[in-house]
Design a protein around this motif. Structure first.
Motif, PDB file in Angstrom:
ATOM      1  N   PHE A  52       0.801  -1.130   0.098  1.00  0.00           N
ATOM      2  CA  PHE A  52      -0.043  -0.042  -0.031  1.00  0.00           C
ATOM      3  C   PHE A  52       0.732   1.378  -0.116  1.00  0.00           C
ATOM      4  O   PHE A  52       1.213   1.662   1.343  1.00  0.00           O
ATOM      5  N   GLU A  53       1.150   1.681  -1.129  1.00  0.00           N
ATOM      6  CA  GLU A  53       2.050   2.871  -1.513  1.00  0.00           C
ATOM      7  C   GLU A  53       3.357   2.959  -0.674  1.00  0.00           C
ATOM      8  O   GLU A  53       4.105   1.934  -0.848  1.00  0.00           O
ATOM      9  N   ASN A  54       3.249   3.519   0.537  1.00  0.00           N
ATOM     10  CA  ASN A  54       4.691   3.236   1.383  1.00  0.00           C
ATOM     11  C   ASN A  54       4.617   2.209   2.349  1.00  0.00           C
ATOM     12  O   ASN A  54       5.682   2.186   3.370  1.00  0.00           O
ATOM     13  N   ILE A  55       3.786   1.586   2.539  1.00  0.00           N
ATOM     14  CA  ILE A  55       3.432   0.547   3.632  1.00  0.00           C
ATOM     15  C   ILE A  55       3.705  -0.876   3.156  1.00  0.00           C
ATOM     16  O   ILE A  55       3.066  -1.180   2.072  1.00  0.00           O
ATOM     17  N   LYS A  56       4.654  -1.752   3.671  1.00  0.00           N
ATOM     18  CA  LYS A  56       4.708  -2.894   3.168  1.00  0.00           C
ATOM     19  C   LYS A  56       3.920  -3.882   4.262  1.00  0.00           C
ATOM     20  O   LYS A  56       3.994  -3.739   5.400  1.00  0.00           O
ATOM     21  N   SER A  57       3.308  -4.940   3.724  1.00  0.00           N
ATOM     22  CA  SER A  57       2.702  -6.097   4.936  1.00  0.00           C
ATOM     23  C   SER A  57       2.726  -7.395   4.342  1.00  0.00           C
ATOM     24  O   SER A  57       3.206  -7.565   3.199  1.00  0.00           O
ATOM     25  N   GLU A  58       2.674  -8.184   5.263  1.00  0.00           N
ATOM     26  CA  GLU A  58       2.651  -9.532   4.827  1.00  0.00           C
ATOM     27  C   GLU A  58       1.300 -10.476   5.360  1.00  0.00           C
ATOM     28  O   GLU A  58       0.917 -10.184   6.605  1.00  0.00           O
ATOM     29  N   TYR A  59       0.966 -11.260   4.881  1.00  0.00           N
ATOM     30  CA  TYR A  59      -0.146 -12.240   5.273  1.00  0.00           C
ATOM     31  C   TYR A  59       0.512 -13.162   6.378  1.00  0.00           C
ATOM     32  O   TYR A  59       1.469 -13.847   6.280  1.00  0.00           O
ATOM     33  N   TYR A  60      -0.366 -13.219   7.358  1.00  0.00           N
ATOM     34  CA  TYR A  60       0.281 -13.675   8.707  1.00  0.00           C
ATOM     35  C   TYR A  60      -0.979 -14.618   9.204  1.00  0.00           C
ATOM     36  O   TYR A  60      -1.989 -14.077   9.772  1.00  0.00           O
ATOM     37  N   ILE A  61      -0.822 -15.791   9.593  1.00  0.00           N
ATOM     38  CA  ILE A  61      -1.753 -16.647  10.104  1.00  0.00           C
ATOM     39  C   ILE A  61      -1.038 -16.928  11.695  1.00  0.00           C
ATOM     40  O   ILE A  61      -0.157 -17.725  11.616  1.00  0.00           O
ATOM     41  N   PRO A  62      -1.636 -16.440  12.674  1.00  0.00           N
ATOM     42  CA  PRO A  62      -0.948 -16.883  13.967  1.00  0.00           C
ATOM     43  C   PRO A  62      -1.292 -18.209  14.433  1.00  0.00           C
ATOM     44  O   PRO A  62      -2.247 -18.793  13.914  1.00  0.00           O
ATOM     45  N   LYS A  63      -0.311 -18.560  15.097  1.00  0.00           N
ATOM     46  CA  LYS A  63      -0.594 -20.074  15.763  1.00  0.00           C
ATOM     47  C   LYS A  63      -1.477 -19.855  16.906  1.00  0.00           C
ATOM     48  O   LYS A  63      -1.211 -19.433  18.016  1.00  0.00           O
ATOM     49  N   VAL A  64      -2.720 -20.656  16.740  1.00  0.00           N
ATOM     50  CA  VAL A  64      -3.819 -20.766  17.832  1.00  0.00           C
ATOM     51  C   VAL A  64      -3.814 -22.073  18.276  1.00  0.00           C
ATOM     52  O   VAL A  64      -3.912 -22.913  17.531  1.00  0.00           O
ATOM     53  N   HIS A  65      -3.958 -22.101  19.601  1.00  0.00           N
ATOM     54  CA  HIS A  65      -3.826 -23.479  20.242  1.00  0.00           C
ATOM     55  C   HIS A  65      -5.404 -23.556  20.890  1.00  0.00           C
ATOM     56  O   HIS A  65      -5.550 -24.325  21.577  1.00  0.00           O
ATOM     57  N   THR A  66      -6.251 -22.885  20.372  1.00  0.00           N
ATOM     58  CA  THR A  66      -7.814 -23.239  20.669  1.00  0.00           C
ATOM     59  C   THR A  66      -8.708 -23.277  19.521  1.00  0.00           C
ATOM     60  O   THR A  66      -8.764 -22.571  18.520  1.00  0.00           O
ATOM     61  N   SER A  67      -9.367 -24.496  19.537  1.00  0.00           N
ATOM     62  CA  SER A  67     -10.358 -24.546  18.235  1.00  0.00           C
ATOM     63  C   SER A  67     -11.739 -23.659  18.538  1.00  0.00           C
ATOM     64  O   SER A  67     -12.331 -23.455  19.390  1.00  0.00           O
ATOM     65  N   LYS A  68     -12.090 -23.069  17.343  1.00  0.00           N
ATOM     66  CA  LYS A  68     -12.932 -22.238  17.239  1.00  0.00           C
ATOM     67  C   LYS A  68     -14.334 -22.829  17.016  1.00  0.00           C
ATOM     68  O   LYS A  68     -15.494 -22.556  17.332  1.00  0.00           O
ATOM     69  N   PHE A  69     -14.162 -24.082  16.292  1.00  0.00           N
ATOM     70  CA  PHE A  69     -15.466 -24.968  16.070  1.00  0.00           C
ATOM     71  C   PHE A  69     -14.980 -26.347  16.638  1.00  0.00           C
ATOM     72  O   PHE A  69     -14.215 -26.522  16.923  1.00  0.00           O
ATOM     73  N   ASP A  70     -16.034 -27.256  16.527  1.00  0.00           N
ATOM     74  CA  ASP A  70     -15.965 -28.568  16.819  1.00  0.00           C
ATOM     75  C   ASP A  70     -14.989 -29.235  15.986  1.00  0.00           C
ATOM     76  O   ASP A  70     -14.026 -30.006  16.090  1.00  0.00           O
ATOM     77  N   LEU A  71     -14.941 -28.789  14.541  1.00  0.00           N
ATOM     78  CA  LEU A  71     -14.118 -29.426  13.725  1.00  0.00           C
ATOM     79  C   LEU A  71     -14.066 -28.399  12.591  1.00  0.00           C
ATOM     80  O   LEU A  71     -15.045 -27.958  11.995  1.00  0.00           O
ATOM     81  N   SER A  72     -12.766 -28.115  12.072  1.00  0.00           N
ATOM     82  CA  SER A  72     -12.617 -26.945  10.901  1.00  0.00           C
ATOM     83  C   SER A  72     -11.658 -27.646  10.043  1.00  0.00           C
ATOM     84  O   SER A  72     -10.305 -27.954  10.491  1.00  0.00           O
ATOM     85  N   LEU A  73     -11.754 -27.589   8.852  1.00  0.00           N
ATOM     86  CA  LEU A  73     -10.953 -28.099   7.742  1.00  0.00           C
ATOM     87  C   LEU A  73     -10.690 -26.875   6.600  1.00  0.00           C
ATOM     88  O   LEU A  73     -11.724 -26.444   6.142  1.00  0.00           O
ATOM     89  N   GLU A  74      -9.451 -26.375   6.294  1.00  0.00           N
ATOM     90  CA  GLU A  74      -9.272 -25.668   5.420  1.00  0.00           C
ATOM     91  C   GLU A  74      -8.215 -26.185   4.394  1.00  0.00           C
ATOM     92  O   GLU A  74      -6.962 -26.806   4.592  1.00  0.00           O
ATOM     93  N   LEU A  75      -8.337 -26.110   3.136  1.00  0.00           N
ATOM     94  CA  LEU A  75      -7.368 -26.352   1.980  1.00  0.00           C
ATOM     95  C   LEU A  75      -7.184 -25.099   1.453  1.00  0.00           C
ATOM     96  O   LEU A  75      -7.855 -24.539   0.824  1.00  0.00           O
ATOM     97  N   ILE A  76      -5.983 -24.748   1.554  1.00  0.00           N
ATOM     98  CA  ILE A  76      -5.489 -23.469   1.114  1.00  0.00           C
ATOM     99  C   ILE A  76      -4.129 -23.738   0.164  1.00  0.00           C
ATOM    100  O   ILE A  76      -3.301 -24.348   0.301  1.00  0.00           O
ATOM    101  N   PRO A  77      -4.340 -23.060  -1.428  1.00  0.00           N
ATOM    102  CA  PRO A  77      -3.546 -23.302  -2.153  1.00  0.00           C
ATOM    103  C   PRO A  77      -2.448 -22.499  -2.131  1.00  0.00           C
ATOM    104  O   PRO A  77      -2.333 -21.227  -1.673  1.00  0.00           O
TER     105      PRO A  77
END
Length: 75
Positions: free
Chosen positions: A8-33
């Motif tokens: 973003f113009e003069n701002i650099k950023s990176e996509y970041y997924i924090p490591k979380v050790h708590t499940s938000k749902f009973d079961l969650s599955l993601e397929l990420i390319p």
């Protein structure tokens, strides 16, 4: 890491997924390319599922995903 860099113009950023050790749902599955591969993220409630059960389930799900991708690549 395969995640896109965002500028973003003069701002650099990176996509970041924090490591979380708590499940938000009973079961969650993601397929990420990522880099022409699929990364699998699996979260589950340890109150509902054992680690042994999830290992078996994940192996079966991985096999099913591979077969689906192979079938879809024929179209």
């Amino acid at each position: 890491d395969g995640y896109p860099k965002i500028k973003f113009e003069n701002i650099k950023s990176e996509y970041y997924i924090p490591k979380v050790h708590t499940s938000k749902f009973d079961l969650s599955l993601e397929l990420i390319p990522v880099d022409n591969k699929l990364k699998i993220n699996l979260e589950y409630s340890t109150k509902l599922f054992t680690e042994e059960f999830m290992k078996v389930w994940q192996t079966r799900k991985r096999r099913c995903t591979r077969k689906t991708i192979k079938l879809m690549s024929n179209y």
